[in-house]
Design a protein around this motif. Sequence first.
Motif, short mmCIF file in Angstrom:
data_model
loop_
_atom_site.label_atom_id
_atom_site.label_comp_id
_atom_site.label_asym_id
_atom_site.label_seq_id
_atom_site.Cartn_x
_atom_site.Cartn_y
_atom_site.Cartn_z
N TYR A 81 0.84 -1.21 0.00
CA TYR A 81 0.00 0.00 0.00
C TYR A 81 0.87 1.26 0.00
N SER A 82 1.88 1.29 0.87
CA SER A 82 2.78 2.45 0.95
C SER A 82 3.57 2.63 -0.34
N LEU A 83 4.06 1.53 -0.90
CA LEU A 83 4.84 1.61 -2.14
C LEU A 83 3.97 2.11 -3.29
N TYR A 84 2.73 1.65 -3.39
CA TYR A 84 1.84 2.12 -4.45
C TYR A 84 1.50 3.60 -4.28
N LEU A 85 1.31 4.04 -3.04
CA LEU A 85 1.05 5.45 -2.81
C LEU A 85 2.24 6.30 -3.22
N GLY A 86 3.46 5.78 -2.96
CA GLY A 86 4.67 6.51 -3.36
C GLY A 86 4.78 6.66 -4.86
N LYS A 87 4.19 5.72 -5.61
CA LYS A 87 4.19 5.77 -7.08
C LYS A 87 2.93 6.43 -7.63
N HIS A 88 2.04 6.87 -6.75
CA HIS A 88 0.76 7.48 -7.13
C HIS A 88 -0.15 6.50 -7.87
N GLU A 89 -0.15 5.25 -7.46
CA GLU A 89 -0.99 4.23 -8.10
C GLU A 89 -2.10 3.83 -7.13
N GLU A 90 -3.10 4.71 -6.97
CA GLU A 90 -4.14 4.51 -5.96
C GLU A 90 -5.04 3.31 -6.27
N GLU A 91 -5.29 3.03 -7.56
CA GLU A 91 -6.15 1.89 -7.91
C GLU A 91 -5.51 0.58 -7.50
N ASN A 92 -4.21 0.44 -7.74
CA ASN A 92 -3.50 -0.77 -7.30
C ASN A 92 -3.47 -0.86 -5.78
#
Length: 471
Positions: A81-92
Amino acid sequence: MNEVREKNPLGYERIPMLLCKFALPSVIAMLVSSLYNVVDQIFIGKGVGPLGNAATGVAFPLTTICMAITLAIGIGTASRYSLYLGKHEEENAAKTVGCGLCMMFVFGILLTVVTELFLHPMLMAFGATKYVYPYAYDYTKITALGMPFIVVMNGMSNLARADGSPQYSMTTMIIGAVINTVLDPIFIFKFDWGVSGAAWATVIGQVVSGIFALMYLKKLKRITLRREHIRLSLSQMLTTLTMGMSNGLTQIALTLVQIVMNRSLTKYGELSPYGSDIPLAASTIVMKVNSIVLAIIIGILQGMQPIVGFNYSARQYERVKGVYRLAIKCELVITIIAFAVFQIFPKQVLSLFDSSDKQETALYFDFAVKFMRTFLLMLPLTGIQMISSNFFAAIGKPVKGAVLSLTRQVLFLIPLVLTLAYFFGLNGIMAAAPISDLIAFIVVMVFIKRETEQMDKVTRILAEYKIKLPV
């Protein structure tokens, strides 16, 4: 949503303030959770005696198995979750949360069913003696009912922390601890339920905490969770479990260690003046007392995880290293104080868990004091090893984290316990822990040195080409 993600404080707020904001509630939550386990031991020790304490030690491997599943799912989900937020990938990120939620329920229920069906052979394998078994059976048959709620409670607690709500995570843990602490003396002493009373108090606290944790799904800040996100996916499951593998394997390793320790202590205790039950009871108390210190360390590393994960994903490596260094400094302060207490006042600490009118009190304290002083001799290094192995899980390198988690428990401690016990009996078992702690510390420092050198190299390249990444 763009406004929220562009101004995520994980990427720009001062590191000490961030770590305090995220780690302090986590430390309080873990500390309270650990304390109510210790309170259980105090009440059981006063109300039932050493056999009751030994029973919870025999049941402890099942608790660590449950925590292994909990951490693998919970921290795996929170890390992704944190890694996806860092990449701005909210859907993932939303899909990760939905799958993680399903996993919490499925694995939690499955664990309860398996435990109830195979409880007798499990307890025998965990080292139950003839006199300890009845207490262990009564205690574990009840606490197994709360396992699904433990998984949900801890899994959602990790998610709330990664979502930027560490206070909610803290409250989730505290609710169950307070309920358990209030009900313990009522069930054990007033109702005279013994270890069964302690077990029911624990389960009721877990149920309430689990329900409260689920309510956070309506409060998610960074994503919008929809019904289509809540489903199992094999690829999602494998990725999540891989990310949480370091933490899960640590608990599995702890289970193996506890089984080996229990069986070794009863085997070689039988050949000593202490008998088979005293070493088992004493080691259980020492482990529970030490769990208070470990709870603080786990709280620090849990608070560190979302900050490290976000900034590593955004390639802000100086912030990543700054968080890690600060976490280590905090850990050292705590463990050095604890080390001094355990070495100078062991009997005073241990006396909280047993009545003074027991016939075997002198023998019990003689062994328990030796065990505490020797087994926890390298406590500060243990904290560094724990934070470092979880650091790799937070930056998306779970294999390295898993290897480091396994070094102390499986690769070093178990072989040393078996070998040294053969030659030196109970003294060998006690000496195995500090030796394995020292070796594991050396290994983890080699891994950390290589990782920081790699981050420094990437930082130089980014600076050379003047590459700026969005935060």
